[in-house]
Structures are given as structure tokens and as C-alpha cells.
Design an enzyme around this catalytic site. Structure first.
Site, PDB file in Angstrom:
ATOM      1  CB  SER A 157      -0.874  -0.110   1.056  1.00 31.60           C
ATOM      2  OG  SER A 157      -1.934  -1.022   1.165  1.00 31.60           O
ATOM      3  CG  ASP A 158       3.529   2.706   3.272  1.00 31.13           C
ATOM      4  OD1 ASP A 158       2.907   3.900   3.488  1.00 31.13           O
ATOM      5  OD2 ASP A 158       3.590   1.975   4.164  1.00 31.13           O
TER       6      ASP A 158
END
Length: 399
Positions: A174-175
């Protein structure tokens, strides 16, 4: 206002000034990508440093997170609780092309670093805010993280293990994807700025970015009444005599060739497995039979047979095996930076770069490593910098 760009294919952002107030991964990775393409990136850190420096095993003043996602930057350490620290940040922001921040929504504004105020003095500023849930909406104030974004977006729900339990993907996906989406938003805004003449405020968040990764899954969920079939049964992971491999199918003829390659032509003729939809419905009958077959031979033997039948399949590697793989080495798909206090830091090469310029990136800096140099370039005199260091508004790493 912006410095004049002198772009090349290798460094299209040469001359671009970037202020990176982000911590963690998403914001720093976006800023690092700008640096990969030639921008001058100043990482502005608090006295305690970016929290990613302490998340995981530490090597010197880094973890692998901070060492990988802060390459190609210089570090300026400012105490933003000190009025002079804030004044320096505001001064640099008025001269920046791009400002990246990952504060909780509203914090940058309270520090005098909000877009509205800065853009009055610097209308060309491209301003990026990265957060967990975005700058508005009922969840805007909620804390976010990679794991939260994976859960909220639906990614965890579709990543079922063999145990039937939904699992978090085993990396900070996600990052990283948020950093990539943020980078492309900045890139398109810079392109528009060349004609429009002004920058804009860009709002990118972890949850929306992760949701975008799921692509067709939302449409599939609605159209199939909340219980979508598996996409391409019997594709998936299979254990062999000596390891694991991935087998993928994208059309019906491949299924028939797969059955022939493993010596189970009877499975190709079974009406229960006649097409993708029926195989999905009968997966509990079909897949155990394939698992039993694949356990009888080693991975290399199966890959030889499957590739000869034009089946998409590959050995499942761990990151170390990937790094040492003959194809990875031959295509120079990894890059290594010797990082002081850490050693050799290996990472996959950024896709699409016009040359091997990423090899020349400076390693991730220590906290405040470049404070004096950055302030000197900004017009501060030596005595003035000494005073700022003495007051604690600025910190300089010990050499």
C-alpha cells in the site's frame, strides 16, 4: 519560483527543487522517484529523524526501509517546534518546485506550511499531501498505515491463504503503490504547469491507492452478487517434490495443454472442467488432483514440461533467490548502493529509467547530514548557521 529545468532522458527533472517532509515509505518513495529522475531532493527531518529509521532491524542510523526509500536525497534536520525551524521551512518552500508532506490532515496548515498560504508566494508550487484516508471525508482524521489500507481497500479479503484466512500481503504494498500514484500525479502536474503556469494541491491517500490496485474486483463483486468465482482455475501455487511453483492460465487451450503436459488428459475431457466457470465451481474436486500430480517431480522437471507445452509457469523465488537469478543478473535488474553504517543496500531497479543512472544515486543520508550545505545554498551565512545550530532550530549530523 522554479529553477530552470535542463531535462535529458536520463534526468528529466534536473534543476527541480523538491522538499520532502514525508516520513515512512509512501511520501519518501515518491520523493525518491523524483530524485531518480534528476531532481534535487531535500529530506526535511525532525531531530529524532524519520520514524522509518527505527522500524525493524537497525543498521547504523537506518533500517532497510529508510535506506532504500531515501536514496538520492540530502537531509536537513529542522526542529519544527522552534520558530526559526518553521521559518526556514517556509523560506525553502517559497523557492521549491515540489513540496511533499505526510502530516495528519490540518497539521501542515497549523505549521504555516499549508498549500493556500505557500501558493500565494509561490504559485508554481506543486504540493502533494499523502495521508491514510485523504484530506476530507468522515475518516480523514483517522490514523492510517500500510496494513490498515490493505484491510480497508478489500485487498486482504481477496488474499485468502490455503487455510481460508484473509492475509495481509507480505510487503508494504500500500505504501509503495501510493508512492507510485503520487509520483505520477506530480509528473502530470509538472507537465501541465509548463503550459498553465501554476501548480496545484494533490491529495493522495493509502486507502484509495490500494483500492485502485484491485482494478476489476469491485465490478466483479457487484456483478456476481458478492460471491465472485475464482478467475482462472486451476491457476495457482503448487508444491513440487523440491519446492513451489506458480502456474497461470489465461485461455482455454492452455488448460488442455496443461492436462497433456502432466499426463492427465482425462481431466481435459471431463465435462465438469469444460471451461473456466465450471472449473471454478468444481475447484475443490480438480485442484487436489493436480496437487497430487505436481508432488511427484521436481520443479525444474515440471517447468521443462510446462514451458515445452507453452504453459505460463515459474518457480517461486524468495527475494535472495531473485537477486541471484541468472536473468536478474544478466538484465541488471537490481541496483546496489554502499550506505555508510549499513553496507551494501540492494534494491530492484526502478522500471523505465532511460539508463543506468540509478547506480549513481547517493545513498540515503544520516539525519541532518546536509543541513549546513542546504542552508548555505539558501543564502544563510556561516555565522547565522552557527547560531541556528546553537539554538537547536537546526541540527547537523556529526561527521
Amino acid at each position: 519560483m522554479a529553477g530552470k529545468l535542463t531535462p535529458t532522458h536520463e534526468a528529466p527533472y534536473r534543476g527541480l527543487k523538491v522538499l520532502d517532509f514525508g516520513q515512512g515509505i509512501a511520501s519518501p518513495y515518491c520523493a525518491m522517484l523524483l530524485g531518480v529522475y534528476g531532481a534535487d531532493v531535500i529530506k526535511v527531518e525532525p531531530p529524532e529523524g524519520d520514524w522509518s529509521r527505527y522500524l525493524g532491524t537497525t543498521y547504523g542510523n537506518h533500517t532497510t526501509l529508510s535506506a532504500v526509500y531515501n536514496r538520492g536525497k540530502r537531509s536537513l534536520c529542522l526542529d519544527m517546534k522552534h520558530k526559526d525551524g518553521i521559518a526556514i521551512a517556509q523560506l525553502l518552500a517559497r523557492e521549491a518546485d515540489v513540496l511533499i508532506e505526510g502530516f495528519r490532515p490540518g497539521v501542515a496548515e497549523r505549521l504555516g506550511l499549508g498549500y493556500e498560504g505557500l501558493s500565494r508566494d509561490n504559485p508554481g508550487l506543486v504540493y502533494l499531501s499523502v495521508s491514510g484516508f485523504g484530506q476530507s471525508g468522515p475518516y480523514a482524521k483517522r490514523p492510517g498505515s500500510d496494513s490498515v489500507a490493505q484491510a480497508f481497500s478489500g485487498l486482504v479479503s481477496v488474499n485468502l491463504g490455503a487455510d481460508g484466512v484473509p492475509h495481509r500481503v507480505g510487503t508494504t504494498i500500500s505504501d509503495v503503490v501510493t508512492g507510485v500514484y503520487a509520483f505520477q500525479a506530480i509528473a502530470t502536474t509538472l507537465f501541465a504547469r509548463a503550459t498553465v503556469g501554476t501548480g496545484r494541491w494533490i491529495d493522495v491517500n493509502l486507502c484509495q491507492s490500494t483500492s485502485a490496485l484491485l482494478g476489476h474486483k469491485v465490478a466483479e463483486f457487484i456483478l456476481e452478487g458478492g460471491a465472485p468465482r475464482a478467475l482462472n482455475v486451476p491457476a495457482g501455487t503448487y508444491q513440487t517434490r523440491d519446492g513451489w511453483m506458480m502456474v497461470t492460465l489465461v485461455n482455454e487451450p492452455q488448460y488442455k495443454r496443461l492436462c497433456g503436459a502432466i499426463g492427465r488428459e482425462d481431466l481435459a475431457d471431463d465435462r465438469r472442467f469444460a471451461d473456466f466457470a465450471r472449473r471454478a465451481d468444481a475447484a475443490d474436486v480438480l485442484i487436489p488432483q493436480l496437487r497430487e500430480v505436481f508432488l511427484t517431480q521436481a520443479t525444474d522437471a515440471w517447468l521443462t514440461r510446462l514451458h515445452a507445452a507453452d504453459i505460463i509457469a515459474e518457480r517461486i523465488l524468495n527475494p535472495g533467490e531473485w537477486l541471484r537469478n541468472v536473468h536478474v543478473e544478466a538484465t541488471r535488474a537490481s541496483v546496489c548502493q554502499d550506505t555508510p553504517g549499513v553496507g551494501a543496500v540492494y534494491t530492484p531497479r526502478t522500471p523505465g529509467i532511460a539508463s543506468l543512472s540509478e547506480d549513481q544515486l547517493c545513498p540515503a543520508p544520516d539525519v541532518g547530514q546536509d543541513s549546513r550545505a542546504v542552508l548555505t545554498e539558501a543564502g544563510f551565512g556561516s555565522a547565522e548557521i552557527d547560531g541556528l545550530l546553537l539554538s537547536g532550530a537546526v541540527r547537523q549530523a556529526k561527521s
